[in-house]
Design an enzyme around this catalytic site. Structure first.
Site, short mmCIF file in Angstrom:
data_model
loop_
_atom_site.label_atom_id
_atom_site.label_comp_id
_atom_site.label_asym_id
_atom_site.label_seq_id
_atom_site.Cartn_x
_atom_site.Cartn_y
_atom_site.Cartn_z
N CYS A 95 0.84 -1.20 0.00
CA CYS A 95 0.00 0.00 0.00
C CYS A 95 0.87 1.25 0.00
O CYS A 95 1.56 1.52 -0.97
CB CYS A 95 -0.98 -0.03 1.18
SG CYS A 95 -2.28 1.21 1.00
N HIS A 229 -3.79 -5.28 0.77
CA HIS A 229 -3.16 -5.60 2.06
C HIS A 229 -3.20 -7.09 2.38
O HIS A 229 -4.09 -7.53 3.13
CB HIS A 229 -3.88 -4.84 3.18
CG HIS A 229 -3.59 -3.38 3.21
ND1 HIS A 229 -2.52 -2.85 3.89
CD2 HIS A 229 -4.23 -2.34 2.64
CE1 HIS A 229 -2.52 -1.53 3.76
NE2 HIS A 229 -3.55 -1.18 3.00
N GLU A 231 -1.34 -8.60 4.41
CA GLU A 231 -1.08 -8.77 5.85
C GLU A 231 -2.36 -8.60 6.67
O GLU A 231 -2.41 -8.99 7.83
CB GLU A 231 0.02 -7.80 6.31
CG GLU A 231 -0.42 -6.39 6.68
CD GLU A 231 -0.82 -5.52 5.49
OE1 GLU A 231 -0.88 -6.04 4.34
OE2 GLU A 231 -1.10 -4.33 5.69
#
Lengths: 273, 1014
Positions: A95, A229, A231
């Protein structure tokens, strides 16, 4: 051996907590490293095997997302970053971290690691920030070490400036040919592989990125960045529709990316320069 | 030497498939909000740079810093409009918008930082000013440039300069001067003679925006007559028998309604016309909020810190504690919706950072109350149209939350005409702390010592935000000061949060608190209570611009500042952490045991206030309260058939209070930190509304926290007791819907009331105070019954606006926020129906309770008041509800419940529709059992009534038997099954009473509050 990950922090980076968590879940040792600790020499980047630039709003996205942080790295850490990449160590930007890597010229990058910007991330066509889930498809022809054996994952996008563009459309063909267009937004109702260069309708492509590009890698396949994202989908109970699915709980769909890098380091660290 | 002012302008390059999205957003905004269709809008960002850089250096900065070499076109010391390749056709109208002098300019700060990266030797006094150049093509002929300009800027903080068509025709595009602030000259502290008449005392208070009443002014007058006070002052070389301006300001801040909650602490004479009750209440806060919590604290071990700190703290497990706080930022948000709301959210984040020895903010909640977005009446002078307030507030909270990296996990937006005078902007934050720090101290207890050094950390002090606390204790008028408006700086604050948490984990922090209302006068003044004294030197405080008076430095509410106490031996370590994070940390004083708050400017004494007088000297208010039951016109129900009932449901779904807020909520980051289990949206298309939020704050672990809110100001029109009870029940029901652990729940009360003190301006003060008494009594009784202690709270008691001589008061509004434990987030339940064929049940009792319901308000609005809102309001039965809630969470822990949704606004019919949205399903439901179990309830009450304690669930067919066994002791009705068709229908005794198409309902529900026209 346990790979060591430098997860950068400071100046408005704000996804370092979960970025550290996913690398640790993947078996690495991850440290929160304030950028200034690399600048002042308190910490040496070369002591690490992986560098991660997490998401966030570095410098409030003023003057363009990732721009000011990109400059801090490009001017303040130029040699450390180049040496790290040239040593053959994996780097990821997620990002805002991806925006940083693109603005500082590390992505899509070149063989010399010249840090010359060749692409950018423009405002979403919607003109504003959005948090929604998207489906990503990984390029089976890419040599990017981060996406090995991956097909599709579902992850959130959370950005206002994620439209991947370049000033020279020919470059897109070159990157495509070199397998650098590593990950694209895809219509989840299609069958893998089905990525397309025609821009998909909103919100399947949340930002109307050129060729549906969600992330790219450098020529070596070691430096990787993406707007969504992974994660944030580290556990099954964080999925957008997990309560509708009959699943066995455990690691989320985004974890494979981090496992890939940790595995790569375990297998290749002896060849790092 | 700085002599040169350079300029840089940047705009989007002309590339195929690269729109000017900034310009397009403005075009869309004009179309959506103002029905003005403009052909094209383009935007250039402008930077005026005051520095010692030469032309070549500026030129290089254009490509290396200000503009993106791939997608942007930038010029230095010129205008982008001059380029014929970028702008072959010149615009018809150009408007340059820039800040007024002294307004926070975050982009400029970032740009300066970027310039220092490029040129580390640049002059330290360099400055940058940002602005925007708006360029328009094809404006409708009947729209004037002034009409466009006023919609683009807020004159309170910004300036606009128009280049008309005539200017544009000769390529003359006017540019604003840079906003140079006129320099202040230092003024020595003044002293103020209080030996004057009562009228004069009131004038001093009013003129100085002190918001002190006559009794309080006289109490101060008396203080300065005391011999021992005069002796002490003589010794210090302070004016012996009168206060300095700084002292008076400091007292006004500390004693302000905002800071000391005088109305909640007042002695109240309460009379009830209905019951003939005639009693004295000594402090609503102590009686109805604190005492219940203290009683509950005797039975549980998890209430770690309640009421006295910046937020309440509960033990979540052995390792971690959670804290929660909500604040309002109403007045600033009325004047500058963007800046006011942003300051609100980053401000409450600091309450968390200032809790104990420092907690980390991990989730935000935002609840707004606005005038209706489609309001077509006259907007009072000096106020914005509710739609513009909505946009600005939303944008401010989005910026503040997103840039701080704190997810917005839950919220609500409520609409009522009476919020036109003052919008309510509630910002809440949840924080987390390790219970034991690395150095062995408990994190929720501050550990100050005499001699600890006082630091101010973070932003500098400016004239922005002077009088915020006293201003919010006054009603809004056309003359309200712009200095009360500020714009937050989330990045400065984010750096400070990172830095403070590192200092905490290094064991360096002894005490910490936030600088919010009242600035240093409050933060240092309050911490000084812990050691019984503090010494403060205002000349050390870093300033944004020179020349502020001592009293201004003392009370300025400039944002992004914490006050921190550090042991002398730790100062060097603390400062080196600050330096690493590029955060300013400055020594401004030390904690003492002198018994007084002593303030100096260098050697010059500025204030000397005995601690006891400062904190306990404010006299208790004595107030009158009288409850007279209001009388309302009853609801006139139309004749109906199944189609018209379907249409009523469709209209209800499009009511702003019910309609989907997806467009707005999507632009909040709700997933940063990687902990979001139950999100604001759920369902197959990710667009069905969730109930409570569930987060799993420790990545990889499955214990969770539940966050929910309840707010129903509608009921206040009939009875605030019912209103408050409904808020608490709604918050708890929402939490139950996701499977909260009912043995670990805590609450937060946030009152926003109209002025309840009887006066000439407020002739109905007794009634408004009685409304407050009743709401407090509900809070006491319901929280005790639910074992739901309030651990913190806040009140804002002057939510009135007088505009053009007309007073507009908000409806008495309570926001009840809840934080609870979730034992295993893998068992959490979402609101969307899951599969066709799943069985739908309504749990809980339905009564004929349509008074002040959403349906009643809709009929009232549609009939222009011929139909009223009168009728029974929902009554609470806490014993029955809690027993049901326990059975539901028990069934959830066994995995028996597929979906659960709160049945509230617009009743059962709306709840069913919302659950269907999440499954792309329909539902054919039989309500005969609901109707027959209570003879008083009719079809309106069944479909649209809002009786409390009800939850709509769906169950997999093979789990029904076991589920019904668990529900045996409760009222429940099997309604039918999730259906694959597009139809939603309700059948009573074989007759279809409501029929509607789901796709049509979806259209009404999603279209009503969409933020942009397509």
């Amino acid at each position: 051996m346990q790979p060591k990950v430098a997860v950068l922090s400071g100046f408005g980076i704000n996804c370092e907590t979960e970025t550290i968590a996913v690398f640790e879940m993947a078996g690495a040792k991850a440290d929160r490293v304030h950028v200034n600790r690399l600048v002042n020499g308190e910490i040496n980047l070369e002591d690490y095997h992986i560098m991660a630039v997490p998401g966030g709003f570095s410098f409030g996205d003023h003057l363009g997302s990732g721009r000011l942080m990109g400059n801090r790295l490009r001017f303040g850490l130029r040699n450390q970053v180049r040496d790290f990449v040239k040593a053959g160590k994996p780097v990821i930007g997620i990002c805002n971290g991806f925006q940083v890597l693109v603005k500082m010229g590390l992505l899509p990058g070149d063989d010399d690691v010249s840090l010359t910007q060749t692409a950018s991330l423009a405002l979403n066509d919607s003109g504003h920030y959005e948090n929604r889930w998207a489906t990503l498809e990984f390029n089976p022809d890419s040599h990017c070490i981060w996406i090995k054996d991956m097909t599709r994952i579902r992850v959130p996008v959370r950005h206002g400036e994620g439209k991947f563009v370049t000033s020279d459309k020919q470059l897109l063909d070159e990157w495509e040919k070199a397998g650098q267009l590593a990950v694209k937004y895809v219509d989840p109702s299609t069958i893998y592989p089905s990525s397309s260069n025609d821009v998909l309708p909103y919100p399947i492509s949340p930002n109307q990125s050129w060729r549906n590009i969600a992330g790219v890698c450098d020529p070596s396949g070691l430096v990787f960045g993406l707007m969504p994202h992974p994660e944030a989908n580290h556990s099954t109970w964080l999925g957008a529709t997990w309560t509708r699915e009959n699943i066995e709980h455990g690691e989320g769909e985004g974890m494979k990316i981090f496992h890939n890098a940790v595995k790569y380091v375990r297998e290749h660290h002896s060849s790092f320069e | 030497m700085i002599s040169v002012i350079d300029s840089v302008e940047v705009t989007t390059r002309n590339l195929p498939d690269l729109p000017d999205s900034r310009g397009n957003s403005i075009k869309k905004l004009f179309l959506t909000d103002h029905s003005i269709n403009i052909d094209t809008v383009r935007i250039a960002l402008r930077y005026d740079i005051k520095s010692n850089l030469n032309n070549l250096q500026i030129k290089r900065a254009v490509s290396d810093l200000f503009s993106d070499p791939i997608i942007e076109y930038g010029v230095s010391n010129s205008q982008v409009l001059k380029s014929n390749s970028v702008f072959p056709v010149k615009p018809n109208l150009v408007i340059h918008v820039g800040f007024k002098p002294g307004v926070t300019d975050n982009a400029a700060q970032a740009a300066l930082d970027g310039l220092i990266t490029l040129y580390p030797d640049i002059s330290q006094s360099s400055q940058i000013f940002t602005s925007k150049v708006y360029m328009f093509w094809g404006i409708p002929a009947d729209i004037t440039p002034e009409e466009i300009a006023i919609k683009l800027h807020n004159p309170m903080i910004e300036r606009a300069l128009i280049s008309t068509k005539n200017d544009c025709d000769i390529n003359k595009w006017n540019i604003l001067n840079i906003p140079i602030r006129k320099s202040y000259s230092f003024t020595k502290p003044k002293s103020i003679n209080l030996e004057v008449s009562d009228d004069e005392l009131i004038k001093i208070s009013e003129k100085g925006l002190l918001a002190l009443n006559l009794i309080e002014m006289k109490t101060i007058q008396t203080h300065y007559r005391l011999v021992e006070v005069q002796q002490a002052r003589s010794k210090l070389n302070l004016p012996k028998n009168m206060p300095t301006d700084a002292e008076l300001e400091c007292l006004a801040q500390t004693w302000s309604e905002h800071c000391s909650h005088k109305i909640f602490a007042a002695s109240i004479h309460h009379v009830d016309d209905e019951t003939k009750e005639d009693t004295k209440i000594d402090s609503l806060f102590k009686t109805y909020i604190m005492n219940p919590t203290l009683d509950m604290q005797k039975n549980v071990e998890w209430l770690l810190s309640i009421f006295h700190d910046n937020s309440g703290v509960i033990a979540w497990n052995e390792q971690w504690s959670l804290c929660i706080k909500a604040e309002t930022h109403n007045s600033p948000s009325a004047l500058d919706p963007f800046g006011g709301a942003m300051t609100g959210i980053v401000g409450v984040n600091r309450d968390i950072l200032g809790t104990g020895l420092g907690a980390k903010p991990i989730a935000n909640t935002d609840i707004f109350c606005f005038g209706p977005p489609d309001y077509d009446g006259q907007v009072p002078k000096g106020l914005f149209h509710p739609r513009r307030v909505f946009r600005g507030v939303h944008s401010g909270v989005r910026t503040g939350g997103n840039e701080s990296g704190i997810p917005t996990v839950n919220g609500a937006i409520v609409f009522d005409n009476r919020y036109i005078g003052k919008p309510l902007v509630y910002c809440g934050t949840i924080g987390i702390m390790p219970r034991i720090l690395n150095d062995g101290r408990q994190s929720h207890i501050k550990t100050p010592s005499i001699g600890d050094i006082i630091y101010t950390v973070g932003g500098k002090v400016g004239s922005d935000g002077i009088h915020g606390a006293t201003f919010s204790s006054l009603e809004l008028t056309e003359e309200s000061p712009s200095s009360a408006v500020q714009i937050g700086d989330p990045i400065t604050q984010k750096k400070m949060i990172d830095m403070i948490l590192e200092a905490r984990d290094s064991g360096l922090i002894q005490v910490i608190t936030d600088n919010g209302a009242g600035g240093l006068s409050s933060s240092v003044g309050e911490l000084a209570e812990l050691t019984n004294g503090a010494y403060l030197d205002l000349s050390k405080v870093p300033l944004k611009h020179p020349g502020l008076s001592p009293w201004e430095i003392l009370v300025s509410e400039s944002q992004e500042r914490m006050t921190v106490g550090i042991s002398p031996e730790d100062c060097a370590d603390f400062e080196s952490i600050a330096e690493l994070h590029e955060v300013e940390a400055t020594i401004i004083g030390k904690f003492t045991s002198s018994g007084a708050f002593e303030v100096y400017f260098g050697k010059e004494p500025v204030a000397y206030l005995p601690m006891q007088f400062l904190h306990e000297g404010c006299p208790q208010l004595e107030l009158e309260s009288e409850w007279i039951k209001p009388i309302h016109t009853v609801i006139k129900f139309p004749t109906h058939d199944k189609e018209s009932m379907g249409d009523i449901l469709s209209r209800l779904m499009a009511r702003p209070n019910v309609a989907s807020k997806e467009w707005w909520v999507r632009s909040y980051d709700h997933e940063v930190i990687g902990q979001s289990v139950i999100k604001p949206f759920c369902g197959v298309n990710h667009d069905a509304p969730g109930d409570a939020a569930v987060i799993a704050p420790i990545q990889g672990q499955t214990q969770g926290a539940v966050i929910s809110n309840g707010i129903v100001p509608r009921y206040s029109d009939i009875d605030t007791y019912a209103m408050a009870a409904a808020c608490i029940d709604e918050a708890l029901r929402n939490a139950v819907c996701v499977g909260v652990d009912l043995d670990l729940i805590a609450g937060l009360d946030n009152f926003c009331w109209p002025d309840p003190v009887e006066s000439l301006k407020t002739p109905d003060g007794r009634y408004k105070l009685a409304q407050l008494v009743r709401a407090n009594r509900a809070l006491d009784e319901v929280c005790r019954a639910y074992n739901l202690p309030c651990i913190s709270g806040k009140d804002s008691m002057k939510n009135d606006a007088t505009i053009n001589g007309k007073k507009i008061s908000v409806p008495p509004t309570l926001l009840f926020s809840l934080i609870g434990n979730h034992k295993d987030v893998r068992k959490a339940v979402s609101s969307d129906f899951k599969e066709f064929g799943d069985i739908i049940y309504l749990l809980g009792e339905t009564h004929q309770e349509l008074g002040a319901s959403e349906l009643a308000f809709m009929f009232r609005d549609e009939s222009n008041g011929v139909s009223g809102i009168g009728g029974e309001v929902p009554k609470i039965n806490t014993t029955r509800n809690l027993a049901l809630y326990r059975s539901i969470t028990n069934a959830m822990s066994k995995g028996l419940i597929a979906s659960a949704h709160d049945c509230s606004d617009a009743g059962l019919a709306a709840a069913v529709a919302e659950c269907c949205f999440g499954c792309d399903s329909g539902a054919i439901l039989d309500i005969s059992k609901v109707m027959s179990s209570n003879i008083n309830v009719d079809i309106w009450g069944t479909l649209f009534g809002e009786s409390l304690g009800r939850i709509l669930v769906s169950i997999k067919p093979n789990n029904c038997k076991e589920f019904e066994k668990l529900m045996a002791d409760h009222e429940y009705s099997l309604l039918g099954a999730v259906d694959s068709g597009d139809n939603i229908a309700f059948i009573n005794s074989g007759k279809t009473v409501l029929s509607a198409s789901m796709s049509k309902l979806r259209e009404s529900w999603k279209g009503a509050l969409n933020g942009e026209s397509n």
